[in-house]
Design a protein around this motif. Structure first.
Motif, mmCIF file in Angstrom:
data_model
loop_
_atom_site.group_PDB
_atom_site.id
_atom_site.type_symbol
_atom_site.label_atom_id
_atom_site.label_comp_id
_atom_site.label_asym_id
_atom_site.label_seq_id
_atom_site.Cartn_x
_atom_site.Cartn_y
_atom_site.Cartn_z
ATOM 1 N N PRO A 17 0.829 -1.206 0.000
ATOM 2 C CA PRO A 17 0.000 0.000 0.000
ATOM 3 C C PRO A 17 0.862 1.254 0.000
ATOM 4 O O PRO A 17 1.976 1.258 0.538
ATOM 5 N N ALA A 18 0.348 2.305 -0.589
ATOM 6 C CA ALA A 18 1.114 3.555 -0.677
ATOM 7 C C ALA A 18 1.560 4.037 0.699
ATOM 8 O O ALA A 18 2.672 4.563 0.858
ATOM 9 N N ALA A 19 0.733 3.846 1.707
ATOM 10 C CA ALA A 19 1.075 4.296 3.055
ATOM 11 C C ALA A 19 2.247 3.534 3.650
ATOM 12 O O ALA A 19 2.865 3.991 4.613
ATOM 13 N N ASP A 20 2.573 2.370 3.093
ATOM 14 C CA ASP A 20 3.747 1.616 3.540
ATOM 15 C C ASP A 20 5.023 2.080 2.859
ATOM 16 O O ASP A 20 6.116 1.647 3.244
ATOM 17 N N LEU A 21 4.892 2.920 1.839
ATOM 18 C CA LEU A 21 6.042 3.316 1.026
ATOM 19 C C LEU A 21 6.461 4.761 1.227
ATOM 20 O O LEU A 21 7.611 5.116 0.951
ATOM 21 N N VAL A 22 5.554 5.614 1.684
ATOM 22 C CA VAL A 22 5.914 7.008 1.923
ATOM 23 C C VAL A 22 5.031 7.563 3.028
ATOM 24 O O VAL A 22 3.820 7.321 3.066
ATOM 25 N N LEU A 23 5.651 8.284 3.952
ATOM 26 C CA LEU A 23 4.929 8.803 5.111
ATOM 27 C C LEU A 23 3.816 9.752 4.702
ATOM 28 O O LEU A 23 2.751 9.790 5.318
ATOM 29 N N GLU A 24 4.046 10.502 3.644
ATOM 30 C CA GLU A 24 3.117 11.545 3.217
ATOM 31 C C GLU A 24 2.170 11.057 2.125
ATOM 32 O O GLU A 24 1.693 11.838 1.290
ATOM 33 N N ALA A 25 1.847 9.768 2.104
ATOM 34 C CA ALA A 25 1.052 9.201 1.020
ATOM 35 C C ALA A 25 -0.368 9.753 1.005
ATOM 36 O O ALA A 25 -0.980 9.986 2.050
ATOM 37 N N ASP A 26 -0.887 9.948 -0.201
ATOM 38 C CA ASP A 26 -2.298 10.251 -0.397
ATOM 39 C C ASP A 26 -3.089 8.975 -0.114
ATOM 40 O O ASP A 26 -2.784 7.915 -0.665
ATOM 41 N N PRO A 27 -4.122 9.031 0.743
ATOM 42 C CA PRO A 27 -4.871 7.809 1.069
ATOM 43 C C PRO A 27 -5.532 7.150 -0.131
ATOM 44 O O PRO A 27 -5.899 5.978 -0.084
ATOM 45 N N HIS A 28 -5.688 7.883 -1.247
ATOM 46 C CA HIS A 28 -6.306 7.323 -2.440
ATOM 47 C C HIS A 28 -5.270 6.780 -3.439
ATOM 48 O O HIS A 28 -5.638 6.276 -4.491
ATOM 49 N N GLU A 29 -4.009 6.926 -3.103
ATOM 50 C CA GLU A 29 -2.959 6.510 -4.025
ATOM 51 C C GLU A 29 -2.916 4.990 -4.142
ATOM 52 O O GLU A 29 -3.127 4.251 -3.162
#
Length: 261
Positions: A17-29
């Motif tokens: 998930p995007a949130a596992d790859l960057v702290l500032e991830a867009d929740p819809h990414e």
């Protein structure tokens, strides 16, 4: 100047998930790919392996896909792990410091602060110990008692043209490797920067010991590389398309240099 060859060996992958790859991830990414590497530096003065990858069972437990065992990846480019004399451990996270027993003749190079971090009070906190595998840390301690760990306190030269530099941030004792070459230095950044885009945008991978030190580390990497150097990120799939394969049948093993594909 000794003209060291630098090779990145891709041994595993995952979709996260995007949130596992960057702290500032867009929740819809959308989810993204993360790749796992070890590195080889070789030349007339010898062979140095940088990091040893993860143990297959530990990678499977964490949902990673092992593409080839790191030891087999080394053998495919003519390196026998059992004969390697120097291994740099950039840090003690599970995907960088497994398989130590596969290098029975090696001296392992590690920062003082990393061993203190991985065996000290910070590991009492679940979030801090997530990227560590206890068995790997215990194995590293066994290597200390066997007289096979050379500790480093900050920056220093390992061999002519090959130096270690304490950066920290992602893990308290994370070190990077600077390789001096005629066509400009190569900095094996490991997890000082996971993806090139993070450094370009000032973003951070969501696992870290010190957020500010991660960002300060980006400036350190740029200084070590200089104007004409290469900063090699630790988990970026683009490494495989930016640099030239060592052979037509091994697209997962790429030679790092300015002659990009």
């Amino acid at each position: 100047m000794n003209d060291w060859e630098v090779i990145a060996l891709h041994y595993a992958t995952a979709i996260r998930p995007a949130a596992d790859l960057v702290l500032e991830a867009d929740p819809h990414e959308a989810p993204g790919r993360i790749d796992y590497f070890i590195w080889v530096v070789r030349g007339p003065l010898g062979v140095v392996v940088v990091d040893t990858g993860y143990l297959p069972a530990e990678g499977e437990r964490r949902g990673r896909t092992l593409l080839r065992h790191p030891v087999e990846a080394l053998a495919s480019i003519g390196i026998d792990a059992a004969a390697v004399r120097d291994v740099v451990l950039t840090h003690l996270h599970y995907d960088h410091a497994g398989n130590l027993a596969a290098f029975p003749r090696a001296t392992f190079h590690l920062q003082d602060r990393e061993m203190a971090y991985g065996t000290g009070r910070c590991m009492c906190h679940p979030r801090m110990r997530v990227p560590f595998h206890a068995n790997d840390v215990v194995e590293a301690v066994r290597m200390v008692f066997a007289g096979r760990v050379r500790f480093h306190d900050g920056d220093g030269e390992l061999l002519p043209g090959l130096s270690l530099h304490l950066v920290g941030g992602h893990s308290r004792g994370l070190q990077v490797v600077r390789v001096a070459r005629r066509d400009g230095p190569v900095v094996i950044a490991s997890d000082a920067v996971h993806f090139a885009a993070h450094m370009q945008a000032g973003k951070v991978f969501p696992l870290f010991a010190d957020y500010a030190d991660v960002l300060e580390g980006y400036a350190r990497l740029r200084a070590l590389a200089g104007a004409g150097g290469i900063i090699l990120p630790g988990h970026d799939p683009s490494v495989l398309t930016t640099y030239t394969p060592v052979s037509p049948n091994a697209s997962w093993a790429v030679r790092i240099g300015h002659g990009a594909v």
